[in-house]
Design an enzyme around this catalytic site. Structure first.
Site, mmCIF file in Angstrom:
data_model
loop_
_atom_site.group_PDB
_atom_site.id
_atom_site.type_symbol
_atom_site.label_atom_id
_atom_site.label_comp_id
_atom_site.label_asym_id
_atom_site.label_seq_id
_atom_site.Cartn_x
_atom_site.Cartn_y
_atom_site.Cartn_z
ATOM 1 N N LEU A 6 0.699 -1.284 -0.018
ATOM 2 C CA LEU A 6 0.026 -0.134 -0.161
ATOM 3 C C LEU A 6 0.702 1.199 0.110
ATOM 4 C CD1 LEU A 6 -2.295 -0.823 2.956
ATOM 5 C CD2 LEU A 6 -2.972 -0.677 0.633
ATOM 6 N N HIS A 7 0.675 1.960 -0.914
ATOM 7 C CA HIS A 7 1.461 3.421 -0.829
ATOM 8 C C HIS A 7 0.732 4.628 -1.534
ATOM 9 C CE1 HIS A 7 2.587 2.246 -5.011
ATOM 10 N NE2 HIS A 7 2.471 3.538 -5.259
ATOM 11 N N ARG A 8 -0.367 4.331 -2.350
ATOM 12 C CA ARG A 8 -0.921 5.282 -2.916
ATOM 13 C C ARG A 8 -1.413 6.325 -2.115
ATOM 14 N NH1 ARG A 8 -0.086 5.319 -8.399
ATOM 15 N NH2 ARG A 8 -0.278 3.183 -8.662
#
Ligand code: UD1
Length: 369
Positions: free
Chosen positions: A206-208
């Site tokens: 997850l990084h968005r």
């Protein structure tokens, strides 16, 4: 006269995409490549390890822009790049992907009137809330050579009025990298290092920005993980942005309470591909990972409302899970129970995309100097 080409990279996915292009360029005696690293990603584990593992030559220029707001990052990149481009006066500039460094490179090329090639052109999420969508749109509209990875991208560009003669469907350089490194990552069996069992764990990334900078969305995703990790172990290489946000939102206790969730530091390229290739399921909001899992034939659930890479859903192993807890849990359990798509490998995802790109660029006339 040699064809002088500046290649601009800045982030982890850029390094994976430029590696096969640099390798292919080295086979052309008449091409003089110059590699510029903007420094958008700067940690060892986000940058240097990729240069080492993918044998990318040391950059000729390191702009060292480092952290900062996206506008400042872009402005600083453009200021330093202007000096490099003016000094080198290249015949062409290549940018890859959709990150801030891509757009900075594109705008400098446009302003200094250097022909621009965009690798991975035409992808559209149709969601302008995404920084990446803005980067893609603007970059494509100042490019001379638009290299696409899937037919939908070509269609999008034509609809936006880009002349057909500028668009080239060449396939996917990310898959070039994957294939070139297949023998290496197959040997690693990274899951063993974490005491996991083959096909019996989930890989999560997850990084968005739209996900992890929003407390409610990140909270909802964590809520879904609480339920999923009751069924299966989840290993989670945590991106620096996400790490910061988890701390800021004081979510650390919630993570510690999940006994089957294993947060770890970001992994290198080979380790990450190895871990994904033996997973039961990959849960992600990344773009590149949707493509890599399709190629690897590993089920992928995308924790977003849409994808700019529709072929991974139409043909590949990807499914859009959305951002609601119940849906993410339902779709995950469905896959854990064996209901996953088989998937096919899209056309031209065959390890030869960089070759096709260089064949085309090699026809470019060097400027009279
Ligand atoms: C960027 C790209 C995204 C891409 C992702 C891959 C944009 C708009 N986004 O997002 O499309 O999928 O890279 O990872 O360009 N940081 C570190 N160390 C690093 C790099 C970053 O600590 O080596 C920190 C930064 O200081 C910043 C945060 O992580 O606070 C985010 O970095 P940034 O480059 O702004 O964007 P990403 O979220 O990495």
């Amino acid at each position: 006269m040699k064809l002088k080409i500046i290649c601009i990279v800045g982030t982890r996915p850029n390094f994976i995409k430029i590696a096969p292009i640099m390798q292919e360029m080295a086979r052309y005696k008449n091409i003089a490549p110059i590699l510029v690293h903007t420094g958008q990603h700067y940690d060892y584990e986000m940058s240097k390890v990729f240069f080492q593992e993918l044998s990318i030559p040391k950059p000729d220029y390191e702009l060292g822009v480092g952290p900062g707001s996206q506008i400042r990052q872009n402005a600083r990149t453009m200021e330093s790049l202007e000096l490099v481009v003016q000094k080198e006066r290249p015949d062409l500039i290549i940018v890859v992907g959709d990150v801030n460094s891509t757009l900075a490179g594109a705008l400098v090329a446009a302003r200094l009137r250097i022909p621009l090639a965009h690798v991975e052109a035409g992808l559209r999420s149709f969601n302008l809330e995404m920084q990446e969508e803005v980067n893609r749109l603007l970059t494509d509209h100042v490019s001379e050579y638009l290299f696409t990875t899937e037919p939908s991208a070509t269609k999008n560009l034509l609809k936006e009025g880009i002349p057909r003669k500028k668009i080239f469907f060449v396939g996917n350089v990310m898959i070039d990298s994957l294939l070139k490194n297949r023998n290496k990552f197959l040997k690693i069996k990274k899951y063993k290092k974490f005491n996991l069992q083959k096909r019996n764990y989930i890989v999560l990334t997850l990084h968005r920005q739209e996900n992890v900078d929003n407390k409610q969305i990140l909270g909802e995703i964590l809520d879904s993980l609480v339920l999923i990790q009751e069924k299966i172990k989840i290993i989670w290489p945590v991106h620096p942005r996400t790490k910061k946000q988890l701390k800021k939102f004081k979510f650390s206790n919630r993570i510690n309470d999940m006994k089957n969730l294993m947060p770890i530091a970001p992994l290198g390229y080979l380790e990450m591909i190895s871990l994904m290739s033996d997973a039961r399921l990959v849960l992600t909001d990344s773009g590149g990972i949707q493509e890599e899992t399709t190629f690897l034939g590993v089920p992928c659930l995308t924790v977003r409302e849409e994808t700019e890479r529709p072929i991974t859903v139409e043909l590949g192993t990807n499914k859009i899970a959305g951002l609601e807890k119940t849906q993410i849990v339902k779709e995950s359990i469905n896959i854990l129970q064996g209901h996953s798509k088989k998937g096919k490998i899209p056309r031209y995802w065959d390890g030869n995309a960089a070759k096709r790109i260089l064949k085309i660029l090699n026809r470019h006339e060097p400027r009279k100097k």
